[in-house]
Enzyme design. Structure first.
Site, PDB file in Angstrom:
ATOM      1  N   GLY A 260      -4.809   5.522  16.592  1.00 15.01           N
ATOM      2  CA  GLY A 260      -4.290   4.666  15.535  1.00 15.01           C
ATOM      3  C   GLY A 260      -3.764   3.383  16.128  1.00 15.01           C
ATOM      4  O   GLY A 260      -4.450   2.364  16.178  1.00 15.01           O
TER       5      GLY A 260
ATOM      6  N   THR B 109       2.090  -0.049  12.848  1.00 14.78           N
ATOM      7  CA  THR B 109       3.436   0.368  12.466  1.00 14.78           C
ATOM      8  C   THR B 109       4.451  -0.709  12.853  1.00 14.78           C
ATOM      9  O   THR B 109       4.180  -1.571  13.694  1.00 14.78           O
ATOM     10  CB  THR B 109       3.828   1.677  13.172  1.00 14.78           C
ATOM     11  OG1 THR B 109       3.921   1.434  14.589  1.00 14.78           O
ATOM     12  CG2 THR B 109       2.800   2.779  12.913  1.00 14.78           C
TER      13      THR B 109
ATOM     14  N   GLN C  91      18.982   3.325  -6.339  1.00 13.51           N
ATOM     15  CA  GLN C  91      20.418   3.599  -6.383  1.00 13.51           C
ATOM     16  C   GLN C  91      21.084   2.886  -7.559  1.00 13.51           C
ATOM     17  O   GLN C  91      21.944   3.457  -8.246  1.00 13.51           O
ATOM     18  CB  GLN C  91      21.060   3.149  -5.065  1.00 13.51           C
ATOM     19  CG  GLN C  91      22.511   3.548  -4.899  1.00 13.51           C
ATOM     20  CD  GLN C  91      22.679   5.052  -4.698  1.00 13.51           C
ATOM     21  OE1 GLN C  91      21.740   5.732  -4.304  1.00 13.51           O
ATOM     22  NE2 GLN C  91      23.870   5.566  -4.987  1.00 13.51           N
TER      23      GLN C  91
ATOM     24  N   ARG D  56      22.479  -2.224 -19.165  1.00 13.70           N
ATOM     25  CA  ARG D  56      23.218  -0.961 -19.146  1.00 13.70           C
ATOM     26  C   ARG D  56      24.727  -1.237 -19.085  1.00 13.70           C
ATOM     27  O   ARG D  56      25.188  -2.011 -18.252  1.00 13.70           O
ATOM     28  CB  ARG D  56      22.790  -0.142 -17.928  1.00 13.70           C
ATOM     29  CG  ARG D  56      23.535   1.158 -17.718  1.00 13.70           C
ATOM     30  CD  ARG D  56      23.017   2.231 -18.625  1.00 13.70           C
ATOM     31  NE  ARG D  56      23.556   3.544 -18.254  1.00 13.70           N
ATOM     32  CZ  ARG D  56      23.418   4.623 -18.990  1.00 13.70           C
ATOM     33  NH1 ARG D  56      22.755   4.561 -20.141  1.00 13.70           N
ATOM     34  NH2 ARG D  56      23.930   5.771 -18.595  1.00 13.70           N
TER      35      ARG D  56
ATOM     36  N   GLU E   4      -1.598  -1.516   9.031  1.00 18.16           N
ATOM     37  CA  GLU E   4      -1.831  -2.734   9.821  1.00 18.16           C
ATOM     38  C   GLU E   4      -0.932  -2.792  11.060  1.00 18.16           C
ATOM     39  O   GLU E   4      -0.473  -3.855  11.477  1.00 18.16           O
ATOM     40  CB  GLU E   4      -1.616  -4.004   8.970  1.00 18.16           C
ATOM     41  CG  GLU E   4      -2.396  -4.062   7.685  1.00 18.16           C
ATOM     42  CD  GLU E   4      -3.899  -4.086   7.893  1.00 18.16           C
ATOM     43  OE1 GLU E   4      -4.356  -4.067   9.045  1.00 18.16           O
ATOM     44  OE2 GLU E   4      -4.625  -4.122   6.885  1.00 18.16           O
TER      45      GLU E   4
ATOM     46  N   THR F  78      -8.627   2.755   3.837  1.00 17.47           N
ATOM     47  CA  THR F  78      -8.410   2.358   2.450  1.00 17.47           C
ATOM     48  C   THR F  78      -9.748   1.992   1.823  1.00 17.47           C
ATOM     49  O   THR F  78     -10.528   1.251   2.420  1.00 17.47           O
ATOM     50  CB  THR F  78      -7.456   1.154   2.378  1.00 17.47           C
ATOM     51  OG1 THR F  78      -6.221   1.502   2.994  1.00 17.47           O
ATOM     52  CG2 THR F  78      -7.202   0.736   0.937  1.00 17.47           C
TER      53      THR F  78
ATOM     54  N   GLY G  69      20.664   4.643 -10.713  1.00 19.62           N
ATOM     55  CA  GLY G  69      21.271   5.967 -10.757  1.00 19.62           C
ATOM     56  C   GLY G  69      20.248   7.054 -11.035  1.00 19.62           C
ATOM     57  O   GLY G  69      19.133   7.037 -10.499  1.00 19.62           O
TER      58      GLY G  69
END
Length: 391
Positions: free
Chosen positions: A139, A372, A343, A275, A370, A166, A346
């Site tokens: 890889g 790491t 987060q 909210r 492409e 891909t 929630g």
């Protein structure tokens, strides 16, 4: 969306044509990509018709010459278009970047005759490409690939297995890197392999945590025979082709990461504005406002890194370091921003009723493809510090 929106109102677009192009892309994604993105990703639907539409609209070959059916656009424009596509659906943005990567070897290293014969259909004729460098055992260490191409008269016979491809199994053509000589980078050559070549087959798609609409599969080459006219560049030049392609590919991934992060921020801004808790919008609470401010700052910093690298490329200046920096920073940013978006929403953020959980799952792969992000740090360090000492 918040009242003023979180995206820059004025993009750095050099011409009226580029501004019109951005308007076209936004119209396409609003009508054709965004509305079905969540449903099709959940069902694992590959958006082939969307790619055909992008091809007909001139959006699959934007950074390539107009004489071959491309858009003739600078990377400064192309990357901003890619960001819009990825914000609407990462499968589409990433697929567009991969297609451009698959075209790179022919466009830059192919002969004039090769480009005239194949590039128009690849750029605007509805075809879709894939790029085949990685293998099951190589890889990040791409120079150690084992797929072989053996000359047989005026043909080559390719045998081996490529991994993590891909569009594997659905592409119309593959840019394949294979070993034709000695061990190491000097013994590698690039080839353009048609998707219907005899002896070419794909394994079942990998089962991934995200990007379910984008097939990723091993590709098997069992004595695939192609003429020497499908060799891209000189024999033994393949590693140069690969590295050149990867610099562009890293910029594409960086732009996709910015788009994905922006989409997550947009969702978080809309949710926290609407909210209410304790009689106030969530966006009124300082702790959450600071999170949103940090997310926006990181995205803008990533976008600037990406476009700085694009300017260098467009000016003909070296940009490998900047491409690695952009890929590293933008994809790490996408991971942080999408996690923070979950987060901020929630419990709702953890459900499939809102797209941020999908964004978070999709962001992870951008830190891997492409090269790491550990590899990106190695690349950057070589430019900044110099090559590693060898004892």
């Amino acid at each position: 969306m918040p009242k003023d929106g979180s995206r820059p109102v004025e993009r750095e677009l050099p011409t009226d044509e580029a501004r019109d192009l951005l308007g076209l892309v936004r119209d396409v994604v609003r009508r054709e990509v965004g509305p079905s993105a969540a449903e099709e990703e959940a069902a694992g639907v590959f958006p082939r018709e969307t790619f055909r539409l992008l091809s007909r609209s001139g959006l699959l070959g934007l950074p390539y010459p107009e004489e071959y059916g491309g858009g003739g656009q600078p990377y400064l424009v192309y990357l901003q278009i890619l960001e819009e596509l990825a914000a609407a659906r990462l499968t589409v943005g990433l697929g567009t970047s991969v297609h451009a990567l698959a075209c790179h070897g022919l466009a830059r290293f192919g002969s004039k005759e090769q480009r005239a014969e194949w590039l128009p259909d690849m750029l605007g004729g509805g075809l879709l490409g894939a790029y085949c460098l990685s293998e099951p055992s190589s890889g990040s260490d791409a120079a150690s690939l084992r797929t072989r191409a053996v000359r047989d008269g005026d043909h080559w016979v390719l045998t081996g297995t490529k991994a993590w491809i891909t569009h594997g199994g659905v592409a119309d053509f593959y840019t394949v890197l294979a070993r034709t000589g000695e061990e190491g980078p000097r013994g590698i050559t690039a080839f353009l392999v048609p998707g219907d070549a005899e002896g070419l087959s794909a394994a079942a798609p990998e089962r991934k945590m995200g990007l379910n609409g984008s097939p990723t599969a091993q590709l098997h080459l069992d004595g695939v025979r192609i003429p020497d006219t499908r060799r891209l560049g000189e024999e033994g030049q393949g590693f140069t082709v690969a590295l050149s392609s990867l610099d562009d590919g890293r910029l594409g991934i960086a732009a996709c990461a910015v788009g994905l992060a922006q989409a997550a921020l947009d969702e978080a801004l809309a949710f926290t504005a609407e909210r209410h808790q304790f009689g106030r919008p969530l966006a009124d609470f300082q702790g959450l406002r600071f999170m949103l401010a940090d997310m926006s700052t990181q995205i803008e910093a990533g976008r600037s890194l990406c476009l700085t690298a694009a300017r260098r490329r467009d000016a003909g200046e070296p940009y490998a370091r900047e491409a690695a920096m952009a890929k590293l920073f933008c994809t790490d940013t996408a991971m942080r921003v999408t996690t923070d978006a979950v987060q901020l929403l929630g419990g709702y953020g953890y459900t499939a009723d809102f797209p941020v959980e999908r964004y978070m799952r999709e962001a992870k792969v951008l830190q891997i493809v492409e090269g790491t992000n550990q590899i990106q740090r190695m690349v950057i360090a070589r430019h900044v510090v110099g090559p590693e000492s060898r004892s």
